[in-house]
Design a protein around this motif. Sequence first.
Motif, PDB file in Angstrom:
ATOM      1  N   LEU A  39       0.816  -1.217   0.000  1.00  0.00           N
ATOM      2  CA  LEU A  39       0.000   0.000   0.000  1.00  0.00           C
ATOM      3  C   LEU A  39       0.848   1.266   0.000  1.00  0.00           C
ATOM      4  CD1 LEU A  39      -2.751  -1.136   2.492  1.00  0.00           C
ATOM      5  CD2 LEU A  39      -3.205  -0.217   0.203  1.00  0.00           C
ATOM      6  N   ARG A  40       0.382   2.272  -0.753  1.00  0.00           N
ATOM      7  CA  ARG A  40       1.011   3.591  -0.778  1.00  0.00           C
ATOM      8  C   ARG A  40      -0.032   4.639  -0.403  1.00  0.00           C
ATOM      9  NH1 ARG A  40       3.731   3.544  -6.786  1.00  0.00           N
ATOM     10  NH2 ARG A  40       5.019   1.647  -6.596  1.00  0.00           N
ATOM     11  N   LYS A  41       0.461   5.776   0.047  1.00  0.00           N
ATOM     12  CA  LYS A  41      -0.460   6.866   0.378  1.00  0.00           C
ATOM     13  C   LYS A  41      -1.351   7.197  -0.818  1.00  0.00           C
ATOM     14  CE  LYS A  41       1.830   9.508   4.036  1.00  0.00           C
ATOM     15  NZ  LYS A  41       2.374  10.850   4.394  1.00  0.00           N
ATOM     16  N   GLY A  42      -2.630   7.345  -0.551  1.00  0.00           N
ATOM     17  CA  GLY A  42      -3.576   7.674  -1.614  1.00  0.00           C
ATOM     18  C   GLY A  42      -4.252   6.465  -2.224  1.00  0.00           C
ATOM     19  N   ASP A  43      -3.769   5.256  -1.905  1.00  0.00           N
ATOM     20  CA  ASP A  43      -4.418   4.047  -2.420  1.00  0.00           C
ATOM     21  C   ASP A  43      -5.793   3.882  -1.778  1.00  0.00           C
ATOM     22  OD1 ASP A  43      -2.211   3.495  -3.931  1.00  0.00           O
ATOM     23  OD2 ASP A  43      -1.519   1.792  -2.734  1.00  0.00           O
ATOM     24  N   VAL A  44      -6.712   3.308  -2.545  1.00  0.00           N
ATOM     25  CA  VAL A  44      -8.033   2.972  -2.028  1.00  0.00           C
ATOM     26  C   VAL A  44      -8.075   1.464  -1.820  1.00  0.00           C
ATOM     27  CG1 VAL A  44     -10.519   2.962  -2.474  1.00  0.00           C
ATOM     28  CG2 VAL A  44      -9.120   4.926  -3.184  1.00  0.00           C
ATOM     29  N   LEU A  45      -8.411   1.056  -0.602  1.00  0.00           N
ATOM     30  CA  LEU A  45      -8.506  -0.366  -0.274  1.00  0.00           C
ATOM     31  C   LEU A  45      -9.976  -0.767  -0.290  1.00  0.00           C
ATOM     32  CD1 LEU A  45      -6.827  -2.887   0.735  1.00  0.00           C
ATOM     33  CD2 LEU A  45      -7.634  -2.269   3.027  1.00  0.00           C
ATOM     34  N   PRO A 115      -4.517   5.475  -7.612  1.00  0.00           N
ATOM     35  CA  PRO A 115      -4.655   6.578  -8.565  1.00  0.00           C
ATOM     36  C   PRO A 115      -3.331   6.829  -9.273  1.00  0.00           C
ATOM     37  CG  PRO A 115      -4.451   7.437  -6.341  1.00  0.00           C
ATOM     38  CD  PRO A 115      -4.549   5.942  -6.209  1.00  0.00           C
ATOM     39  N   ILE A 116      -3.393   7.119 -10.543  1.00  0.00           N
ATOM     40  CA  ILE A 116      -2.184   7.295 -11.347  1.00  0.00           C
ATOM     41  C   ILE A 116      -2.007   8.763 -11.713  1.00  0.00           C
ATOM     42  CG2 ILE A 116      -1.030   6.663 -13.516  1.00  0.00           C
ATOM     43  CD1 ILE A 116      -1.313   4.393 -11.450  1.00  0.00           C
ATOM     44  N   GLY A 117      -0.762   9.240 -11.560  1.00  0.00           N
ATOM     45  CA  GLY A 117      -0.434  10.580 -12.036  1.00  0.00           C
ATOM     46  C   GLY A 117      -0.510  11.682 -11.012  1.00  0.00           C
ATOM     47  N   LEU A 118      -0.907  11.368  -9.780  1.00  0.00           N
ATOM     48  CA  LEU A 118      -0.983  12.403  -8.751  1.00  0.00           C
ATOM     49  C   LEU A 118       0.415  12.716  -8.201  1.00  0.00           C
ATOM     50  CD1 LEU A 118      -4.134  11.363  -6.676  1.00  0.00           C
ATOM     51  CD2 LEU A 118      -3.871  13.417  -8.069  1.00  0.00           C
ATOM     52  N   ALA A 119       0.710  14.002  -8.071  1.00  0.00           N
ATOM     53  CA  ALA A 119       1.971  14.423  -7.472  1.00  0.00           C
ATOM     54  C   ALA A 119       1.885  14.243  -5.955  1.00  0.00           C
ATOM     55  CB  ALA A 119       2.238  15.894  -7.813  1.00  0.00           C
ATOM     56  N   PRO A 120       3.027  14.152  -5.264  1.00  0.00           N
ATOM     57  CA  PRO A 120       3.001  13.959  -3.806  1.00  0.00           C
ATOM     58  C   PRO A 120       2.170  14.997  -3.069  1.00  0.00           C
ATOM     59  CG  PRO A 120       5.207  13.560  -4.641  1.00  0.00           C
ATOM     60  CD  PRO A 120       4.410  14.076  -5.799  1.00  0.00           C
ATOM     61  N   GLU A 122      -0.392  16.582  -4.201  1.00  0.00           N
ATOM     62  CA  GLU A 122      -1.806  16.335  -4.490  1.00  0.00           C
ATOM     63  C   GLU A 122      -2.331  15.166  -3.657  1.00  0.00           C
ATOM     64  OE1 GLU A 122      -2.259  17.792  -9.112  1.00  0.00           O
ATOM     65  OE2 GLU A 122      -1.166  15.924  -8.724  1.00  0.00           O
ATOM     66  N   ILE A 123      -1.503  14.134  -3.487  1.00  0.00           N
ATOM     67  CA  ILE A 123      -1.894  13.014  -2.618  1.00  0.00           C
ATOM     68  C   ILE A 123      -2.067  13.517  -1.187  1.00  0.00           C
ATOM     69  CG2 ILE A 123      -1.111  10.833  -1.622  1.00  0.00           C
ATOM     70  CD1 ILE A 123       0.210  10.204  -4.289  1.00  0.00           C
ATOM     71  N   ASP A 124      -1.156  14.370  -0.744  1.00  0.00           N
ATOM     72  CA  ASP A 124      -1.278  14.952   0.600  1.00  0.00           C
ATOM     73  C   ASP A 124      -2.575  15.741   0.739  1.00  0.00           C
ATOM     74  OD1 ASP A 124       1.139  13.854   1.349  1.00  0.00           O
ATOM     75  OD2 ASP A 124       2.299  15.684   0.987  1.00  0.00           O
ATOM     76  N   ALA A 125      -2.964  16.430  -0.328  1.00  0.00           N
ATOM     77  CA  ALA A 125      -4.199  17.219  -0.295  1.00  0.00           C
ATOM     78  C   ALA A 125      -5.421  16.309  -0.200  1.00  0.00           C
ATOM     79  CB  ALA A 125      -4.287  18.108  -1.535  1.00  0.00           C
ATOM     80  N   VAL A 126      -5.385  15.186  -0.916  1.00  0.00           N
ATOM     81  CA  VAL A 126      -6.476  14.212  -0.846  1.00  0.00           C
ATOM     82  C   VAL A 126      -6.620  13.687   0.585  1.00  0.00           C
ATOM     83  CG1 VAL A 126      -7.207  11.894  -1.566  1.00  0.00           C
ATOM     84  CG2 VAL A 126      -6.361  13.520  -3.268  1.00  0.00           C
ATOM     85  N   PHE A 185     -10.892  12.908  -3.510  1.00  0.00           N
ATOM     86  CA  PHE A 185     -10.247  12.943  -4.831  1.00  0.00           C
ATOM     87  C   PHE A 185     -10.795  14.086  -5.687  1.00  0.00           C
ATOM     88  CE2 PHE A 185      -8.980   8.571  -3.769  1.00  0.00           C
ATOM     89  CZ  PHE A 185      -7.656   8.614  -4.167  1.00  0.00           C
ATOM     90  N   GLN A 186     -12.066  14.379  -5.545  1.00  0.00           N
ATOM     91  CA  GLN A 186     -12.641  15.484  -6.305  1.00  0.00           C
ATOM     92  C   GLN A 186     -12.077  16.828  -5.858  1.00  0.00           C
ATOM     93  OE1 GLN A 186     -16.893  14.979  -5.917  1.00  0.00           O
ATOM     94  NE2 GLN A 186     -17.017  13.570  -7.654  1.00  0.00           N
ATOM     95  N   SER A 187     -11.548  16.897  -4.626  1.00  0.00           N
ATOM     96  CA  SER A 187     -10.976  18.159  -4.142  1.00  0.00           C
ATOM     97  C   SER A 187      -9.744  18.569  -4.944  1.00  0.00           C
ATOM     98  CB  SER A 187     -10.624  18.042  -2.652  1.00  0.00           C
ATOM     99  OG  SER A 187      -9.507  17.174  -2.447  1.00  0.00           O
ATOM    100  N   VAL A 188      -9.092  17.596  -5.617  1.00  0.00           N
ATOM    101  CA  VAL A 188      -7.959  17.915  -6.488  1.00  0.00           C
ATOM    102  C   VAL A 188      -8.320  17.638  -7.950  1.00  0.00           C
ATOM    103  CG1 VAL A 188      -6.238  17.489  -4.688  1.00  0.00           C
ATOM    104  CG2 VAL A 188      -6.924  15.607  -6.204  1.00  0.00           C
ATOM    105  N   ARG A 189      -9.629  17.464  -8.194  1.00  0.00           N
ATOM    106  CA  ARG A 189     -10.181  17.246  -9.532  1.00  0.00           C
ATOM    107  C   ARG A 189      -9.615  15.979 -10.182  1.00  0.00           C
ATOM    108  NH1 ARG A 189     -13.406  21.171 -11.108  1.00  0.00           N
ATOM    109  NH2 ARG A 189     -13.400  20.503 -13.290  1.00  0.00           N
ATOM    110  N   TYR A 190      -9.403  14.948  -9.358  1.00  0.00           N
ATOM    111  CA  TYR A 190      -8.971  13.662  -9.917  1.00  0.00           C
ATOM    112  C   TYR A 190     -10.211  12.862 -10.283  1.00  0.00           C
ATOM    113  CZ  TYR A 190      -6.278   9.474 -10.801  1.00  0.00           C
ATOM    114  OH  TYR A 190      -5.701   8.393 -11.424  1.00  0.00           O
ATOM    115  N   PRO A 191     -10.263  12.295 -11.508  1.00  0.00           N
ATOM    116  CA  PRO A 191     -11.464  11.585 -11.950  1.00  0.00           C
ATOM    117  C   PRO A 191     -11.589  10.192 -11.341  1.00  0.00           C
ATOM    118  CG  PRO A 191      -9.781  11.438 -13.635  1.00  0.00           C
ATOM    119  CD  PRO A 191      -9.217  12.331 -12.544  1.00  0.00           C
ATOM    120  N   ILE A 192     -12.815   9.772 -11.125  1.00  0.00           N
ATOM    121  CA  ILE A 192     -13.100   8.394 -10.718  1.00  0.00           C
ATOM    122  C   ILE A 192     -13.935   7.756 -11.821  1.00  0.00           C
ATOM    123  CG2 ILE A 192     -14.086   6.891  -8.944  1.00  0.00           C
ATOM    124  CD1 ILE A 192     -13.683   9.309  -6.985  1.00  0.00           C
ATOM    125  N   LEU A 193     -15.180   8.133 -11.905  1.00  0.00           N
ATOM    126  CA  LEU A 193     -16.032   7.772 -13.038  1.00  0.00           C
ATOM    127  C   LEU A 193     -16.864   9.000 -13.398  1.00  0.00           C
ATOM    128  CD1 LEU A 193     -17.443   4.157 -12.417  1.00  0.00           C
ATOM    129  CD2 LEU A 193     -15.914   4.907 -14.248  1.00  0.00           C
TER     130      LEU A 193
END
Length: 265
Positions: A39-45, A115-120, A122-126, A185-193
Amino acid sequence: MSILQLVGKRLARYLSQPGKKSSEISLATSPSELSAATLRKGDVLLVEGNSRFSTAVKYLTQSTWSHAALYIGDAMGEPQLGAEPHVLIEADINEGVHTVPFSTYSGLHTRICRPIGLAPDEIDAVIAHAMLRLGHKYDLKNILDLIRYLIQIPPVPGQFRRRLLALGSGDPTQAICSSMIAQAFQSVRYPILPLMTTVPSRVPKARIQEEEILHIRHHSLFTPRDFDISPYFQIVKPTIEQGFDFHTLKWGDAESENNNPDIKN
């Protein structure tokens, strides 16, 4: 406390108990220590739960997954001496939004969605967005919506059933597991579906005549399975991630297999 809240709490306690068919739940396919190390920070389990509530969620979403938690790593700081680090944040039917150690789901079937492509940052913000929800209550009206879905009085056509999950209370201090993570995730405008529409291309004589425009879906519309089927989350399998080599596997001999009633040829 209102009568509706009291009923909701009692329902929550009842639904959080193991279901009659909890023994049929799939067991973990990867050792817990291997999953924890992957597991890494920002992963969804995603979790295949074994409670009555989990059974209802899986039935209505037609999915293996009944629960979702966000991996926050060391965001809670060092644990007290002898205590396990709380590395996951979730919205629990009884406890509301809180943090738990990974061992909470040890032995259960899980899936890691990355999630792919998030900078560190941005992950902290999530993670920070989710942490601000600590202490929020679980949206008990969501439980009533699930019951209404299952009872189906009056009957609702199949194509409209999934929309019933999106009702909820609308109270910003309440959440369900997937909506809390979706908001983060939407707080940094990262898409889900996201919803997708097409418009004519703004580039004259472009080879592709239409452009795809994404629209943010309301957070209450998300369920755990959406992180699984999202094209923007990578499915991470701990055994492969940690360097799987099938040459190292040890297989039983034919005689021992024939004598084992659990193995069918």
